[in-house]
Design an enzyme around this catalytic site. Structure first.
Site, PDB file in Angstrom:
ATOM      1  N   LYS A  49      10.314  26.786  50.795  1.00  0.00           N
ATOM      2  CA  LYS A  49       9.332  27.871  50.692  1.00  0.00           C
ATOM      3  C   LYS A  49       8.392  27.850  51.889  1.00  0.00           C
ATOM      4  CE  LYS A  49       9.765  27.973  45.693  1.00  0.00           C
ATOM      5  NZ  LYS A  49       9.314  27.440  44.413  1.00  0.00           N
ATOM      6  N   GLN A  93       4.216  23.998  42.333  1.00  0.00           N
ATOM      7  CA  GLN A  93       5.635  23.709  42.081  1.00  0.00           C
ATOM      8  C   GLN A  93       5.756  22.991  40.740  1.00  0.00           C
ATOM      9  OE1 GLN A  93       8.234  24.750  44.049  1.00  0.00           O
ATOM     10  NE2 GLN A  93       9.538  24.002  42.408  1.00  0.00           N
ATOM     11  N   ASP A 116       2.931  33.589  42.289  1.00  0.00           N
ATOM     12  CA  ASP A 116       4.161  33.125  41.637  1.00  0.00           C
ATOM     13  C   ASP A 116       4.244  33.685  40.203  1.00  0.00           C
ATOM     14  OD1 ASP A 116       6.544  31.690  41.822  1.00  0.00           O
ATOM     15  OD2 ASP A 116       5.675  29.861  40.968  1.00  0.00           O
TER      16      ASP A 116
END
Ligand code: NAP
Length: 281
Positions: A49, A93, A116
């Site tokens: 990412k 994450q 996200d």
């Protein structure tokens, strides 16, 4: 459906927007990536990412935390990033470790930086059709359907899987586009699941089990989107057999995966534009 090609075009478009924003405001869009512990898969995902961010002209601000961190410490880190004016998007994450209250951590992300799409606020906004960020994988799936002119309105869609980041929001987005949505999950008897897939015009596989969706269950001409990613680069759909019947199908890899990251980058630049008060001309 070529997710890699579409993702490349979306990243190019995003990079152009990032460059334009940087030129006009003097501030580069910035994504904070937060990694807890050293789980090899998570380390790889974050590295990927961050590399994509760099290519798209998005600055990445990386925060690495030890696996022993407490929920309170993680929440404090995420709150600080939420308040940092130089950070426009935040990616935590996950999984973050069993001893941590993951939901509490997600909720410490300010909704305007939740690129996200993991907070309850983002989920509620998506469900009510209000502005906000969608969870990246379902968001990427919808972009893929749009790019291939698949209009979900009036279609029967089945979503196999109901996780908070994937199956559930994918179904909500299809519902918002007027599909008739059926969810299947681990309590769905196998025969019912098979029957639901057989009737579906759109199949979204989000289970996490290799070749779980059988080719023989795919309705001829159906659109098959495989979000699964299992050991050995294998999806949740038995690709070869399904491809013989499907009208459109995503490969694994090269389908949904690249669209997820491209959507994350696009939403980061959206967030930066909103926070810097400058939308692209
Ligand atoms: P998850 O949280 O483990 O959820 C799996 C879902 O599948 C659950 O809702 C579960 O039902 C359901 N399920 C499990 N066994 C089943 C069965 N026998 N029959 C019917 N349903 C069953 O996984 P996830 O995070 O949603 O991820 C799913 C897959 O997508 C994984 O392969 C993952 O690697 C992949 N993924 C890919 C991307 C990408 O960018 N391409 C992003 C995220 C995830 P219950 O709710 O009843 O437990």
């Amino acid at each position: 459906m070529d997710g890699s090609g579409l993702a490349r075009r979306l990243v190019e478009e995003t990079a152009a927007r990032a460059a334009d924003l940087t030129r006009r405001t003097g501030a580069q869009p910035c994504l904070a990536t937060v990694l807890v512990g050293e789980d090899p898969a998570s380390v790889t995902y974050v590295r990927m990412k961050r590399a994509r961010c760099e290519k798209a002209g998005i600055r990445s601000h990386h925060v690495e935390l030890p696996a022993t961190i407490t929920t309170e410490e993680l929440v404090a880190t995420l709150r600080a990033l939420s308040e940092d004016p130089d950070v426009h998007g935040i990616l935590l994450q996950h999984p973050v470790g069993r001893h941590i209250d993951e939901r509490a951590a997600f909720e410490a992300i300010a909704p305007e930086k939740d690129v996200d799409g993991v907070t309850t606020s983002s989920f509620a906004s998506m469900s009510f059709g209000l502005p906000g960020f969608v969870s990246c994988t379902p968001g990427g799936i919808m972009r893929l359907l749009d790019a291939y002119d698949v209009d979900p309105a009036g279609k029967r869609a089945v979503v196999v899987g109901r996780s908070a980041i994937l199956g559930k929001p994918a179904g909500m987005l299809l519902l918002a586009r007027n599909a008739t949505v059926t969810y299947c999950h681990s309590y769905t008897p196998a025969a019912d699941l098979s029957a639901a897939v057989r009737e579906a015009d759109i199949v979204i596989a989000a289970v996490g089990r290799a070749r779980f969706i059988k080719g023989e269950d795919i309705k001829p001409g159906a659109v098959v989107v495989d979000a699964g990613y299992n050991e050995g680069n294998v999806g949740d759909v038995d690709f070869e057999a399904a491809a013989e019947r499907a009208g459109l199908i995503t490969p694994v890899p090269g389908g949904v995966g690249p669209m997820t990251i491209a959507t994350l980058l696009a939403q980061t630049v959206d967030a930066a534009e909103r926070q810097l008060g400058a939308t692209a001309a």
